[in-house]
Design a protein around this motif. Sequence first.
Motif, short mmCIF file in Angstrom:
data_model
loop_
_atom_site.label_atom_id
_atom_site.label_comp_id
_atom_site.label_asym_id
_atom_site.label_seq_id
_atom_site.Cartn_x
_atom_site.Cartn_y
_atom_site.Cartn_z
N LEU A 65 -10.73 -3.23 -35.63
CA LEU A 65 -9.59 -2.47 -36.13
C LEU A 65 -10.01 -1.53 -37.26
O LEU A 65 -9.58 -0.38 -37.31
CB LEU A 65 -8.49 -3.42 -36.60
CG LEU A 65 -7.21 -2.78 -37.10
CD1 LEU A 65 -6.52 -2.01 -35.98
CD2 LEU A 65 -6.28 -3.83 -37.66
N GLU A 66 -10.86 -2.01 -38.15
CA GLU A 66 -11.35 -1.16 -39.23
C GLU A 66 -12.17 0.02 -38.69
O GLU A 66 -12.06 1.14 -39.17
CB GLU A 66 -12.19 -1.97 -40.22
CG GLU A 66 -11.41 -3.00 -40.99
CD GLU A 66 -10.35 -2.38 -41.88
OE1 GLU A 66 -10.62 -1.32 -42.48
OE2 GLU A 66 -9.26 -2.95 -41.95
N LYS A 69 -9.70 2.51 -37.26
CA LYS A 69 -9.02 3.26 -38.33
C LYS A 69 -9.94 4.33 -38.91
O LYS A 69 -9.51 5.47 -39.15
CB LYS A 69 -8.59 2.32 -39.44
CG LYS A 69 -7.38 1.49 -39.12
CD LYS A 69 -7.05 0.62 -40.30
CE LYS A 69 -5.91 -0.32 -40.01
NZ LYS A 69 -5.63 -1.20 -41.16
N ARG A 70 -11.20 3.97 -39.14
CA ARG A 70 -12.15 4.93 -39.69
C ARG A 70 -12.36 6.09 -38.72
O ARG A 70 -12.41 7.25 -39.12
CB ARG A 70 -13.48 4.22 -39.99
CG ARG A 70 -14.41 5.04 -40.82
CD ARG A 70 -15.63 4.26 -41.25
NE ARG A 70 -15.26 3.09 -42.07
CZ ARG A 70 -15.47 1.83 -41.70
NH1 ARG A 70 -16.05 1.56 -40.57
NH2 ARG A 70 -15.11 0.84 -42.48
N LYS A 71 -12.46 5.77 -37.43
CA LYS A 71 -12.66 6.81 -36.42
C LYS A 71 -11.44 7.72 -36.35
O LYS A 71 -11.57 8.94 -36.25
CB LYS A 71 -12.90 6.17 -35.06
CG LYS A 71 -13.21 7.16 -33.96
CD LYS A 71 -13.51 6.44 -32.67
CE LYS A 71 -13.92 7.37 -31.59
NZ LYS A 71 -12.92 8.33 -31.19
N ARG A 72 -10.25 7.16 -36.44
CA ARG A 72 -9.02 7.95 -36.42
C ARG A 72 -8.95 8.87 -37.65
O ARG A 72 -8.54 10.03 -37.54
CB ARG A 72 -7.81 7.04 -36.40
CG ARG A 72 -6.51 7.77 -36.30
CD ARG A 72 -5.34 6.80 -36.38
NE ARG A 72 -4.18 7.49 -36.87
CZ ARG A 72 -3.83 7.60 -38.15
NH1 ARG A 72 -4.55 7.04 -39.08
NH2 ARG A 72 -2.75 8.25 -38.51
N ASN A 73 -9.34 8.35 -38.81
CA ASN A 73 -9.32 9.17 -40.02
C ASN A 73 -10.29 10.35 -39.91
O ASN A 73 -9.96 11.47 -40.29
CB ASN A 73 -9.67 8.32 -41.25
CG ASN A 73 -8.59 7.33 -41.57
OD1 ASN A 73 -7.45 7.47 -41.16
ND2 ASN A 73 -8.95 6.30 -42.31
N ILE A 127 -2.90 7.77 -44.62
CA ILE A 127 -4.09 7.18 -44.05
C ILE A 127 -4.48 5.94 -44.83
O ILE A 127 -4.17 5.79 -46.00
CB ILE A 127 -5.27 8.19 -44.00
CG1 ILE A 127 -5.69 8.60 -45.40
CG2 ILE A 127 -4.93 9.37 -43.15
CD1 ILE A 127 -6.96 9.40 -45.42
N ASP A 128 -5.15 5.03 -44.16
CA ASP A 128 -5.54 3.76 -44.75
C ASP A 128 -7.04 3.80 -45.01
O ASP A 128 -7.84 3.67 -44.09
CB ASP A 128 -5.18 2.62 -43.79
CG ASP A 128 -5.45 1.27 -44.41
OD1 ASP A 128 -5.46 1.18 -45.64
OD2 ASP A 128 -5.65 0.30 -43.65
#
Length: 185
Positions: A65-66, A69-73, A127-128
């Motif tokens: 999941l992390e 998220k990093r790829k999406r950011n 963004i997270d």
Amino acid sequence: MSTVLDLYLGNKRAASTATSTRSKKSVRSPPNYSDNHYKQLNDNKTKHYEPNTLKQKSKPINYELEKLKRKRNWDMSISPSKSIPMNAIMMYFSPNSLQLIPIMMTLMLFVNSIKEMLNVNEKFMNIDVDDDYDRHTLKLVYLLCCCGNLLIGVVKLHYMGLIPDKSADWLAWEPTLQFLNTVVI
């Protein structure tokens, strides 16, 4: 019907015996229900659950999941660069003469890039990320990609001849030559 009337009229004793006998006969206990456990709780023979006495378990880190998220950011950060090849091809095929269509295409390229640059904080608000360094790095990459689109617009303006880059464009500000000697014949 008689139990409803008994409750309404105030005959509580008849109503309570009627409902208790009916509920005991018609409703079964749920699976894994134990009457003994709750009787022991009432008698204080077993301990009650208190959330503060238990150790707080840390959240397990879900690496997939992390990573997602990093790829999406990063995908959001480099999204303006995906339009650079399309804008370059459009500017290449539009004519370099001063006509309405090429000027409007170039202006829209500038306007859209500037709008994206001004809305960078709104885009990266939700963004997270772990720390502010990552957030600022993502914003910087986003702004650099927007500057790539602006660069295409500047090159197009150069080819159209709208950027003053030759000495002939600055003749009004150049001083005139003053002759020291004049010859009269």
